[in-house]
Motif scaffolding. Structure first.
Motif, PDB file in Angstrom:
ATOM      1  N   LEU A 141      12.250  68.825  68.034  1.00 40.63           N
ATOM      2  CA  LEU A 141      12.371  67.370  67.857  1.00 40.63           C
ATOM      3  C   LEU A 141      13.083  66.742  69.063  1.00 40.63           C
ATOM      4  O   LEU A 141      12.639  65.718  69.594  1.00 40.63           O
ATOM      5  CB  LEU A 141      13.143  67.073  66.567  1.00 40.63           C
ATOM      6  CG  LEU A 141      13.504  65.596  66.328  1.00 40.63           C
ATOM      7  CD1 LEU A 141      12.256  64.767  66.059  1.00 40.63           C
ATOM      8  CD2 LEU A 141      14.468  65.464  65.151  1.00 40.63           C
ATOM      9  N   ILE A 142      14.165  67.377  69.490  1.00 42.39           N
ATOM     10  CA  ILE A 142      14.934  66.837  70.631  1.00 42.39           C
ATOM     11  C   ILE A 142      14.054  66.837  71.888  1.00 42.39           C
ATOM     12  O   ILE A 142      14.057  65.878  72.672  1.00 42.39           O
ATOM     13  CB  ILE A 142      16.234  67.656  70.842  1.00 42.39           C
ATOM     14  CG1 ILE A 142      17.142  67.550  69.605  1.00 42.39           C
ATOM     15  CG2 ILE A 142      16.969  67.228  72.100  1.00 42.39           C
ATOM     16  CD1 ILE A 142      17.662  66.160  69.288  1.00 42.39           C
TER      17      ILE A 142
ATOM     18  N   ARG B 107      20.269  74.039  56.766  1.00 40.78           N
ATOM     19  CA  ARG B 107      21.382  74.748  57.417  1.00 40.78           C
ATOM     20  C   ARG B 107      21.019  75.117  58.855  1.00 40.78           C
ATOM     21  O   ARG B 107      21.843  75.006  59.763  1.00 40.78           O
ATOM     22  CB  ARG B 107      21.775  75.993  56.617  1.00 40.78           C
ATOM     23  CG  ARG B 107      23.114  76.560  57.042  1.00 40.78           C
ATOM     24  CD  ARG B 107      23.672  77.479  56.011  1.00 40.78           C
ATOM     25  NE  ARG B 107      23.829  76.789  54.736  1.00 40.78           N
ATOM     26  CZ  ARG B 107      23.963  77.385  53.555  1.00 40.78           C
ATOM     27  NH1 ARG B 107      23.991  78.701  53.505  1.00 40.78           N
ATOM     28  NH2 ARG B 107      24.093  76.690  52.450  1.00 40.78           N
ATOM     29  N   GLY B 108      19.785  75.556  59.051  1.00 38.58           N
ATOM     30  CA  GLY B 108      19.341  75.856  60.416  1.00 38.58           C
ATOM     31  C   GLY B 108      19.363  74.601  61.271  1.00 38.58           C
ATOM     32  O   GLY B 108      19.767  74.616  62.437  1.00 38.58           O
ATOM     33  N   MET B 109      18.977  73.489  60.649  1.00 44.00           N
ATOM     34  CA  MET B 109      18.934  72.217  61.375  1.00 44.00           C
ATOM     35  C   MET B 109      20.345  71.757  61.762  1.00 44.00           C
ATOM     36  O   MET B 109      20.570  71.291  62.883  1.00 44.00           O
ATOM     37  CB  MET B 109      18.267  71.175  60.477  1.00 44.00           C
ATOM     38  CG  MET B 109      17.582  70.076  61.208  1.00 44.00           C
ATOM     39  SD  MET B 109      16.628  69.077  60.066  1.00 44.00           S
ATOM     40  CE  MET B 109      17.878  68.133  59.258  1.00 44.00           C
ATOM     41  N   VAL B 110      21.285  71.910  60.850  1.00 41.71           N
ATOM     42  CA  VAL B 110      22.649  71.455  61.156  1.00 41.71           C
ATOM     43  C   VAL B 110      23.268  72.343  62.247  1.00 41.71           C
ATOM     44  O   VAL B 110      24.008  71.864  63.107  1.00 41.71           O
ATOM     45  CB  VAL B 110      23.526  71.382  59.866  1.00 41.71           C
ATOM     46  CG1 VAL B 110      24.049  72.719  59.422  1.00 41.71           C
ATOM     47  CG2 VAL B 110      24.686  70.433  60.062  1.00 41.71           C
ATOM     48  N   ALA B 111      22.914  73.636  62.237  1.00 47.32           N
ATOM     49  CA  ALA B 111      23.416  74.539  63.289  1.00 47.32           C
ATOM     50  C   ALA B 111      22.887  74.094  64.648  1.00 47.32           C
ATOM     51  O   ALA B 111      23.619  74.057  65.644  1.00 47.32           O
ATOM     52  CB  ALA B 111      22.980  75.974  62.998  1.00 47.32           C
TER      53      ALA B 111
ATOM     54  N   MET C 234      21.865  71.088  65.402  1.00 48.94           N
ATOM     55  CA  MET C 234      22.434  69.774  65.723  1.00 48.94           C
ATOM     56  C   MET C 234      23.785  69.949  66.416  1.00 48.94           C
ATOM     57  O   MET C 234      24.069  69.327  67.443  1.00 48.94           O
ATOM     58  CB  MET C 234      22.573  68.951  64.434  1.00 48.94           C
ATOM     59  CG  MET C 234      23.144  67.553  64.609  1.00 48.94           C
ATOM     60  SD  MET C 234      24.931  67.500  64.585  1.00 48.94           S
ATOM     61  CE  MET C 234      25.284  67.757  62.849  1.00 48.94           C
ATOM     62  N   TRP C 235      24.632  70.834  65.851  1.00 40.42           N
ATOM     63  CA  TRP C 235      25.944  71.050  66.465  1.00 40.42           C
ATOM     64  C   TRP C 235      25.798  71.695  67.853  1.00 40.42           C
ATOM     65  O   TRP C 235      26.588  71.405  68.763  1.00 40.42           O
ATOM     66  CB  TRP C 235      26.832  71.902  65.552  1.00 40.42           C
ATOM     67  CG  TRP C 235      27.468  71.110  64.440  1.00 40.42           C
ATOM     68  CD1 TRP C 235      27.963  69.838  64.530  1.00 40.42           C
ATOM     69  CD2 TRP C 235      27.675  71.505  63.080  1.00 40.42           C
ATOM     70  NE1 TRP C 235      28.461  69.434  63.314  1.00 40.42           N
ATOM     71  CE2 TRP C 235      28.310  70.426  62.404  1.00 40.42           C
ATOM     72  CE3 TRP C 235      27.403  72.663  62.374  1.00 40.42           C
ATOM     73  CZ2 TRP C 235      28.665  70.482  61.056  1.00 40.42           C
ATOM     74  CZ3 TRP C 235      27.760  72.723  61.030  1.00 40.42           C
ATOM     75  CH2 TRP C 235      28.379  71.649  60.377  1.00 40.42           C
ATOM     76  N   ALA C 236      24.790  72.553  68.010  1.00 35.18           N
ATOM     77  CA  ALA C 236      24.571  73.173  69.327  1.00 35.18           C
ATOM     78  C   ALA C 236      24.166  72.109  70.347  1.00 35.18           C
ATOM     79  O   ALA C 236      24.663  72.081  71.487  1.00 35.18           O
ATOM     80  CB  ALA C 236      23.490  74.250  69.221  1.00 35.18           C
ATOM     81  N   VAL C 237      23.285  71.212  69.937  1.00 33.75           N
ATOM     82  CA  VAL C 237      22.837  70.145  70.846  1.00 33.75           C
ATOM     83  C   VAL C 237      24.005  69.230  71.207  1.00 33.75           C
ATOM     84  O   VAL C 237      24.204  68.880  72.388  1.00 33.75           O
ATOM     85  CB  VAL C 237      21.684  69.330  70.190  1.00 33.75           C
ATOM     86  CG1 VAL C 237      21.410  68.049  70.959  1.00 33.75           C
ATOM     87  CG2 VAL C 237      20.422  70.179  70.094  1.00 33.75           C
TER      88      VAL C 237
END
Lengths: 331, 430
Positions: free
Chosen positions: B54-55, B313-317, B319-322
């Motif tokens: 997405l990013i 949960r994968g998405m939030v991980a 997101m924090w990495a980005v």
């Protein structure tokens, strides 16, 4: 002291019922070992594959959908809607799905004989054992590609949950699904025994089990016998897969139930159908009693290893297992 | 999906031959799409990959810098996980999500020596929350010890603030992961006066009859679960079979997905679990996710996992990495960041509600502010409950804070022991 414990009989019954579930898996091993001397490492995966296929048919899933869609840019997932929807599939549809899965297992048995076993005739037992390890990995991969790795709910209308009647009468919580498994196991053992003792094919199977060379010399086709045996083991795997899958969902960890069958085989003997049943019951009750009464004193989680300790204890007195054939080698 | 996986493996092999390409931001994904734990590994890996896609597709990457995701299959196996680390670190990997406590323990010394940060999000070594000792390891937004204390706090609130004389059982996976909360629960039992009953379950946990007979015999008031894979489904099924009140059965966040409850059918109704992120797909980001990823045919999987617990949960991980990578760029004034710079970004990470709103994730997760001293994040959690009829989770509490009074000294004690064993000098000016 134990006998006065209100939980004692519940532990025993729960052990017996768990033992039946182990026996269902062990039976498949016994059938193949008895007829061909092959320890089929893939038996647990066969149970998984059969259960996956059954759920696939019941859900109307398109096999290899991901591969087809990737290759053709299509979006196929299901052939048809399950009749009955959320209220459970009708009995005719369940029976049809089981029949279709049985046909797949028979076809799979034919493929295994043609592709894996036939080229290895006259090879050492260890080579055939290694081939079944390879078969386990292939089947697991094919099962994943065909039906996907997500957890699937298997509902063929078997009763489940604790029986109110038993609770009212005895205060014990006994799962109806496990009672069904016990009934199915009895039917299975009786059928296998009748097949083995009273049919022409059964006699041929026993002849091959007794002496390959002698059986071949009187015109029994080894290939056909292997096909039949692997087909029957596939059907037994389907039954085991249904029972285990109905209790915890059909998922890839189902293949690990084979680990529960090993101590049963060691104890009951690798060549005895009654041995698989009695062995399962002894292991089931033994491990449950030990875990319930001794486990808390030594940190718990004893079931996995205690089953092997129990089996080894029996082997000290009967190295061939309780019902295994005694091997006498004359020099 | 399978062909895409094969293509990804082939692409990985080609890029290994070609050597590192630092123009792209490399994020390895140590996924497990095969084996007994695949049903849990797939949605997490899909959520992690789809967010990066997405990013890339919507924003052209992080601050214009494209993301390259390298997926490596571990099968949830520690040895394979270490192999994946060794085979991908040369690609310029910015951060590793080991996705297994066993793999995390193996990677802590390796990644620290290689100066590559690890984000063991809500798993792994709890005392890695002490940033003074574990320079390259982060476990925000919370640890197992936080989770244990939050669950006890919640139980206490349900019991009117008094746990004296109560009995709480812990049914746990008999592994390093499952044993993590024991120490904290023992300390908390001294503080609150409850009796703790420990019930280990061996891998894989397909047979738990004796465990649940013990529960019938001991009659605990509450049961907590630290399970994984089939163990969760069987435990929930067994609890239903003995008619244990499901609203008194609370799992950790790894015993909290749809995979765990759906197989038990109606029996799972009312089961609870702790979480640190939202449930479902009622968040603005999902419109973009469908437009730029799913409908464009760029989803990592079949696209059927959107909104599930583990996908989120994968998405939030991711997101924090980005956000950490963005922070690293800001700190160092360059878009071509190194793993060391990424570490700095993670240590300065500050994603509050305002930023979550900007990202299309309002109220999606707990606010996270990392510091040199604390790599464990805020230690906040919520309780979610399963509705079997609707087949969905609902969040039933606000944010609950961990019991810092009990957890922090334990983290300090364990991390200091690790520091002295490994001759690590304390950081952060202490």
């Amino acid at each position: 002291m134990f006998l006065t414990d209100p939980f004692f009989w519940e532990v025993v019954i729960s052990g017996l019922l768990a033992g039946v579930m182990y026996s269902l898996v062990a039976l498949g091993f016994v059938l193949i070992f008895k007829a061909s001397g092959i320890f089929n490492f893939a038996q647990g995966v066969l149970a998984l594959f059969a259960a996956l296929t059954l759920v696939g048919f019941m859900d109307g899933q398109v096999p290899f959908a991901h591969v087809i869609n990737e290759a053709l840019g299509t979006n196929y997932h299901h052939w048809y809607e399950t009749p009955g929807g959320g209220d459970g599939a009708p009995i005719w549809f369940v029976a049809l799905s089981i029949a279709a899965t049985t046909a797949v297992m028979i076809l799979l048995a034919w493929l295994v004989v043609k592709v894996v076993l036939k080229p290895l005739v006259n090879q050492e037992g260890i080579i055939l054992f290694m081939a079944t390890i390879g078969l386990a990995f292939v089947l697991e991969g094919v099962g994943d590609l065909m039906w996907g790795a997500n957890i699937k709910v298997l509902d063929i209308g078997l009763p489940s949950g604790p029986s109110d009647w038993i609770i009212d009468q005895t205060g014990m919580f006994v799962n109806k699904l496990e009672i069904s498994a016990a009934v199915v196991a009895v039917i299975l053992v009786v059928s296998l025994t009748l097949f083995s003792q009273y049919t022409k094919m059964g006699r041929a199977l026993r002849a091959v089990a007794d002496d390959h060379q002698a059986a071949l010399s009187v015109g029994i086709s080894l290939e056909t016998i292997w096909w039949i045996v692997w087909s029957v083991a596939g059907i037994v795997a389907l039954v085991a897969g249904i029972m285990w899958g109905a209790s915890s969902g059909v998922q890839f960890s189902l293949s690990l139930i084979a680990l529960k069958a090993l101590p049963v085989l060691m104890l009951g003997g690798f060549t005895s159908i009654p041995g698989a049943i009695i062995g399962g019951l002894i292991i089931g009750v033994g491990e449950k009693l030990f875990e319930f009464y001794i486990g808390p004193m030594i940190g718990g989680a004893t079931e996995n290893w205690f089953a092997y300790v129990l089996a080894l204890g029996f082997l000290l007195f009967r190295p061939q297992g309780l019902f295994g054939e005694r091997i006498i080698e004359r020099i | 999906m399978k062909l895409a996986k094969l293509a990804a493996i082939a692409a990985t092999a080609l890029t290994i031959g070609a050597g590192p390409a630092f123009a792209e931001l490399v994020f390895p994904s140590l996924s497990y799409r095969t084996g007994p734990y695949a049903p849990n590994g797939i949605p997490f890996a899909d959520g992690y990959a789809d967010y990066f896609t997405l990013i890339n597709e919507r924003d052209g990457g992080i601050e214009g810098q494209k993301i390259k995701l390298i997926e490596c299959e571990t099968g949830y196996n520690t040895e394979k996980g270490v192999e994946c680390y060794e085979s991908t670190k040369g690609e310029g990997a910015l951060v590793y999500q080991p996705l297994s406590t066993g793999i995390t323990y193996q990677l802590i010394p390796k990644a620290t020596a290689d100066h590559i940060p690890i984000h063991s999000m809500g798993y792994g070594r709890t005392s890695a929350a002490n940033g003074k000792v574990f320079e390259y390891v982060f476990n925000y937004p919370g640890t197992y010890w936080d989770a244990a204390s939050i669950i006890v706090k919640y139980i206490s609130s349900e019991e009117g603030g008094d746990l004296k004389g109560k009995k709480i059982a812990l049914v746990y996976h008999n592994s390093a992961y499952g044993k993590e909360p024991i120490r904290t629960l023992e300390e908390l039992s001294k503080k609150h006066g409850y009796e703790l009953l420990l019930l280990p379950v061996d891998h894989p946990g397909q047979e738990q009859k004796s465990t649940w007979l013990q529960i019938r015999k001991e009659r605990p008031d509450y049961v907590m679960m630290w399970g994984w894979g089939v163990m969760n489904q069987v435990a929930i099924q067994e609890a239903a079979n003995i008619r244990f009140p499901m609203d008194h059965f609370i799992g950790v966040w790894w015993s909290a997905s749809e995979n765990d409850t759906i197989p038990a059918g109606d029996g799972a109704d009312g089961y609870k679990a702790i979480t640190f992120h939202g449930v479902g797909d009622d968040f603005p980001i999902y419109a973009d996710m469908r437009k730029y990823v799913l409908d464009a045919g760029k989803a990592a999987g079949a696209g059927d996992q959107l909104g599930t617990v583990l996908y989120n949960r994968g998405m939030v991980a991711a997101m924090w990495a980005v956000e950490a990578a963005r922070k690293a760029m800001e700190i160092h004034g360059t878009k071509e960041i190194t793993p060391e710079m990424m570490r700095d970004g993670m240590e300065a990470l500050d994603v509050g509600e305002a930023r979550l709103k900007e990202l299309g994730l309002p109220g999606f997760t707990v606010p996270v502010k990392v510091s040199c001293e604390s790599h464990g994040g805020p230690g906040l959690g919520m309780i979610q409950q399963w509705d079997a009829k609707a087949k969905k989770w609902s969040i039933i509490t606000g944010l609950i804070e961990a019991d810092r009074e009990v957890v922090d000294p334990l983290i300090m004690e364990d991390s200091q022991a690790f520091a002295s064993e490994n001759n690590i000098e304390m950081r952060c000016g202490s």
